[in-house]
Design a protein around this motif. Structure first.
Motif, PDB file in Angstrom:
ATOM      1  N   PRO A 242     -21.661  44.570   3.826  1.00  0.00           N
ATOM      2  CA  PRO A 242     -21.902  43.573   4.879  1.00  0.00           C
ATOM      3  C   PRO A 242     -23.382  43.215   5.045  1.00  0.00           C
ATOM      4  CG  PRO A 242     -20.461  45.288   5.710  1.00  0.00           C
ATOM      5  CD  PRO A 242     -20.934  45.738   4.365  1.00  0.00           C
ATOM      6  N   ALA A 243     -24.267  44.182   4.818  1.00  0.00           N
ATOM      7  CA  ALA A 243     -25.695  43.918   5.018  1.00  0.00           C
ATOM      8  C   ALA A 243     -26.166  42.789   4.102  1.00  0.00           C
ATOM      9  CB  ALA A 243     -26.498  45.191   4.759  1.00  0.00           C
ATOM     10  N   ARG A 244     -25.724  42.808   2.846  1.00  0.00           N
ATOM     11  CA  ARG A 244     -26.107  41.764   1.895  1.00  0.00           C
ATOM     12  C   ARG A 244     -25.540  40.414   2.342  1.00  0.00           C
ATOM     13  NH1 ARG A 244     -24.202  38.810  -2.479  1.00  0.00           N
ATOM     14  NH2 ARG A 244     -22.095  39.621  -2.282  1.00  0.00           N
ATOM     15  N   VAL A 245     -24.282  40.402   2.766  1.00  0.00           N
ATOM     16  CA  VAL A 245     -23.626  39.157   3.169  1.00  0.00           C
ATOM     17  C   VAL A 245     -24.311  38.545   4.399  1.00  0.00           C
ATOM     18  CG1 VAL A 245     -21.461  38.193   4.058  1.00  0.00           C
ATOM     19  CG2 VAL A 245     -21.428  39.770   2.122  1.00  0.00           C
ATOM     20  N   LEU A 246     -24.752  39.390   5.325  1.00  0.00           N
ATOM     21  CA  LEU A 246     -25.414  38.861   6.536  1.00  0.00           C
ATOM     22  C   LEU A 246     -26.711  38.145   6.188  1.00  0.00           C
ATOM     23  CD1 LEU A 246     -24.850  41.662   9.189  1.00  0.00           C
ATOM     24  CD2 LEU A 246     -23.884  39.361   9.142  1.00  0.00           C
ATOM     25  N   GLY A 247     -27.371  38.586   5.128  1.00  0.00           N
ATOM     26  CA  GLY A 247     -28.617  37.951   4.722  1.00  0.00           C
ATOM     27  C   GLY A 247     -28.412  36.764   3.792  1.00  0.00           C
ATOM     28  N   ALA A 248     -27.144  36.495   3.435  1.00  0.00           N
ATOM     29  CA  ALA A 248     -26.870  35.450   2.434  1.00  0.00           C
ATOM     30  C   ALA A 248     -26.575  34.106   3.086  1.00  0.00           C
ATOM     31  CB  ALA A 248     -25.677  35.883   1.572  1.00  0.00           C
ATOM     32  N   TYR A 249     -26.757  33.042   2.307  1.00  0.00           N
ATOM     33  CA  TYR A 249     -26.351  31.702   2.731  1.00  0.00           C
ATOM     34  C   TYR A 249     -24.941  31.444   2.185  1.00  0.00           C
ATOM     35  CZ  TYR A 249     -31.150  30.921   4.108  1.00  0.00           C
ATOM     36  OH  TYR A 249     -32.360  31.010   4.735  1.00  0.00           O
ATOM     37  N   PRO A 250     -24.176  30.540   2.846  1.00  0.00           N
ATOM     38  CA  PRO A 250     -22.791  30.313   2.404  1.00  0.00           C
ATOM     39  C   PRO A 250     -22.655  29.991   0.916  1.00  0.00           C
ATOM     40  CG  PRO A 250     -23.149  29.262   4.519  1.00  0.00           C
ATOM     41  CD  PRO A 250     -24.482  29.810   4.085  1.00  0.00           C
ATOM     42  N   PHE A 251     -23.632  29.257   0.348  1.00  0.00           N
ATOM     43  CA  PHE A 251     -23.483  28.876  -1.071  1.00  0.00           C
ATOM     44  C   PHE A 251     -23.575  30.079  -2.005  1.00  0.00           C
ATOM     45  CE2 PHE A 251     -28.080  28.878  -0.852  1.00  0.00           C
ATOM     46  CZ  PHE A 251     -28.471  29.313  -2.107  1.00  0.00           C
ATOM     47  N   GLN A 252     -24.128  31.187  -1.482  1.00  0.00           N
ATOM     48  CA  GLN A 252     -24.260  32.370  -2.337  1.00  0.00           C
ATOM     49  C   GLN A 252     -22.984  33.215  -2.365  1.00  0.00           C
ATOM     50  OE1 GLN A 252     -27.806  33.582  -0.155  1.00  0.00           O
ATOM     51  NE2 GLN A 252     -28.977  33.512  -2.077  1.00  0.00           N
ATOM     52  N   LEU A 253     -21.986  32.806  -1.549  1.00  0.00           N
ATOM     53  CA  LEU A 253     -20.747  33.575  -1.488  1.00  0.00           C
ATOM     54  C   LEU A 253     -19.608  32.756  -2.079  1.00  0.00           C
ATOM     55  CD1 LEU A 253     -21.149  34.809   2.202  1.00  0.00           C
ATOM     56  CD2 LEU A 253     -21.800  36.022   0.120  1.00  0.00           C
ATOM     57  N   SER A 254     -18.558  33.464  -2.533  1.00  0.00           N
ATOM     58  CA  SER A 254     -17.400  32.757  -3.084  1.00  0.00           C
ATOM     59  C   SER A 254     -16.583  32.146  -1.946  1.00  0.00           C
ATOM     60  CB  SER A 254     -16.536  33.733  -3.860  1.00  0.00           C
ATOM     61  OG  SER A 254     -15.925  34.640  -2.969  1.00  0.00           O
TER      62      SER A 254
END
Lengths: 265, 288
Positions: free
Chosen positions: B145-157
């Motif tokens: 979750p820590a990585r996802v919280l720092g990510a922008y939507p385009f960086q996730l599937s």
């Protein structure tokens, strides 16, 4: 008779983070007059394969043969017109500023098919073949329903007198009643005009009812290829069983079949 | 008691050429903890119904709304715009069809979570918000979750974004969740996982759901009760099992017959649109 064959077809995209193997060493034949479904998740390589068949993308290695001739991305107008595409979303694939008739006619002008004077006649015949009246040709895509727009996309493909259609999710943007009508139309056209289809979709219930054979792709690789009846009675690959297990079903018979086929996933 | 009670809801739009009626007197009830589906084709009025419940269409100047919409005992149509806005994101929330376009591309997931959580608790600190968001992402089975919280939507599937949306929608434990075709933009297997996830979480929290879809298979797997809507009228309703086992209305039957089955039998003969589709509502009961 084999109409289209893919032999060791491979597409690798070079990206800043390293190569991406979109399609890896795919070999398969499509018989004249058949409907071959290509299924798989996003990123499985379905559309990349379609784009190579259409000549939009060049293969990294491997070859495509159509009607005995090698096909590369650089191909003649005559070769191009014989393989046509129907896309998923007719609202974005039809030019909103062009009338229906002009969109359907475009291929005839680009490939210089037939006498100029006869082209509007071809357009009307193509619209007629998909169940739209010829006087619709002056209308804009925005004034049509979703089902009518998809019929226009099909008419646009038919106008070029193709032998082969690549159908990329042709009905997934449509309501269920409209979808059923468009699927019937595609089936009838295939028989009447002797067309051959590649039907790309992730809707396995549609595949079960329209395809003769099914090719299942995962991460750019062909994991299973078989007759539709065989895929839906004894799927071999775990991935195929997983896909079937995820299909939403509406009646008890379907539920039983799905649970039986998805066992062990 | 009903969480959502809709009675004789009418909606029309004023247009340049006159008046267009969209909803012709909808009745719909959702009990606490109940998962209710509203099924119909494009243009049948399902999404506008959701927008009225959310209090969004009331802000549209050309919309003419009449009838009762009670949410948790309060009349939505009688509330001020400010009070209606106060309900959104706290007492009721929404999951959209395409998660990647529903999330703001300019902010990290973490910042978007903070915004959502502060709707309920305006003084929530950044650290507390991150801690809460981490727990929420964990609940929707997001690894790291820590990585996802720092990510922008385009960086996730697409599937990850969908889970993020679900976690955000349920972050303030709303009483009512509106889900508009969740997962339609995703692959079948991701869609199936998404639905299971939503179902588990709402059952755990006792959240009521209004689930909007045109996919009968998905509805059958998700909902306790179903309303079928056609051209602004509810034509049939009932418990999911009863309605699927024994559809009575001509329109519902036509819909059911048009669904391709994995058991085969070829493409169905689709009945032409007939006047029977406009026949009066048939109810299998089951509502409060």
């Amino acid at each position: 008779m084999t109409l289209l064959s893919l032999n060791g077809l491979t597409k690798t995209f070079e990206t800043p983070t390293g190569p991406v193997h979109a399609v890896s060493d795919v070999t398969l034949d499509v018989q004249a007059g058949e409907c071959l479904a290509i299924v798989g998740e996003s990123g499985s390589g379905k559309t990349t394969i379609a784009n190579m068949i259409l000549g939009i993308l060049a293969a990294t290695s491997g070859e495509i043969t159509f009607d005995g001739q090698a096909l590369s991305a650089k191909r003649s107008a005559e070769q191009r017109r014989r393989i046509q595409l129907v896309q998923q979303n007719p609202l974005s694939s039809l030019n909103p500023k062009r009338s229906i008739g002009a969109s359907v006619r475009l291929g005839l002008d680009v490939y210089d098919i037939g006498e100029k004077s006869g082209r509007w006649g071809v357009v009307e015949d193509a619209l007629d073949a998909v169940g739209l009246s010829g006087d619709m040709r002056t209308r804009a895509p925005a004034s049509l329903s979703g089902g009518q727009r998809q019929r226009v996309s099909i008419a646009r493909a038919l106008a070029c007198d193709p032998r082969f259609l690549v159908l990329d999710e042709p009905t997934s943007a449509l309501d269920v009643l409209v979808q059923a009508r468009v699927l019937r139309l595609l089936n009838d056209l295939r028989v009447v005009r002797g067309l051959t289809y590649i039907f790309i979709t992730h809707d396995l219930a549609v595949v079960r009812n329209v395809a003769d054979r099914v090719a299942v792709f995962q991460s750019g690789q062909l994991v299973e290829l078989g007759e539709t009846t065989q895929i839906f009675s004894a799927p071999q690959a775990a991935y195929t069983r997983q896909l079937i297990g995820a299909v939403p079903v509406v009646d008890a018979a379907e539920l039983n079949l799905r649970n039986k086929l998805a066992e062990g996933v | 008691m009903s969480i959502l009670h809709i009675k004789d809801l009418h909606l029309g739009f004023k247009t340049l050429t006159g008046h267009v009626d969209v909803l012709h007197g909808i009745d719909l009830d959702i009990a606490a903890g109940e998962k209710v589906a509203l099924v119909g084709e494009s243009g049948s009025g399902k999404s506008v119904t959701a927008r009225i419940v959310l209090g969004l269409l009331q802000e549209t100047r050309t919309a003419r709304i009449s009838g009762t919409v009670q949410f948790d005992g309060q009349d939505i149509n009688a509330m001020s715009a400010r009070d209606r806005a106060g309900l959104r994101g706290t007492e009721m929330s929404m999951i959209f069809q395409d998660p990647t376009s529903a999330l703001n591309p300019m902010f990290t997931i973490g910042n978007q979570f903070t915004e959502v959580l502060r709707r309920r608790d305006p003084k929530l600190s950044k650290a507390a918000s991150h801690a809460r968001a981490t727990t929420l992402l964990d609940e929707v089975a997001i690894p790291d979750p820590a990585r996802v919280l720092g990510a922008y939507p385009f960086q996730l599937s697409g599937g990850m974004n969908q889970r993020v949306m679900i976690a955000m929608a349920l972050a303030n434990t709303p009483k009512l969740l509106l889900a508009d075709e969740p997962g339609t933009a995703l692959d079948v297997s991701v869609q199936a996982q998404t639905l299971t996830l939503i179902r588990d979480l709402v059952e755990q929290n006792g959240t009521s759901v209004l689930f909007i879809s045109h996919n009968l298979g998905v509805v059958r797997e998700f909902a306790d009760r179903v309303y079928v809507i056609y051209r602004g009228n509810i034509v049939e309703d009932g418990p999911t099992d009863a309605l699927f086992a024994n559809p009575q209305h001509a329109y519902t039957r036509a819909l059911m017959s048009a669904v391709p089955r994995i058991t085969g039998a070829g493409l169905p003969e689709v009945p032409e649109v007939s006047d029977d589709f406009l026949a009066p509502r048939i109810s299998h009961g089951g509502a409060l």
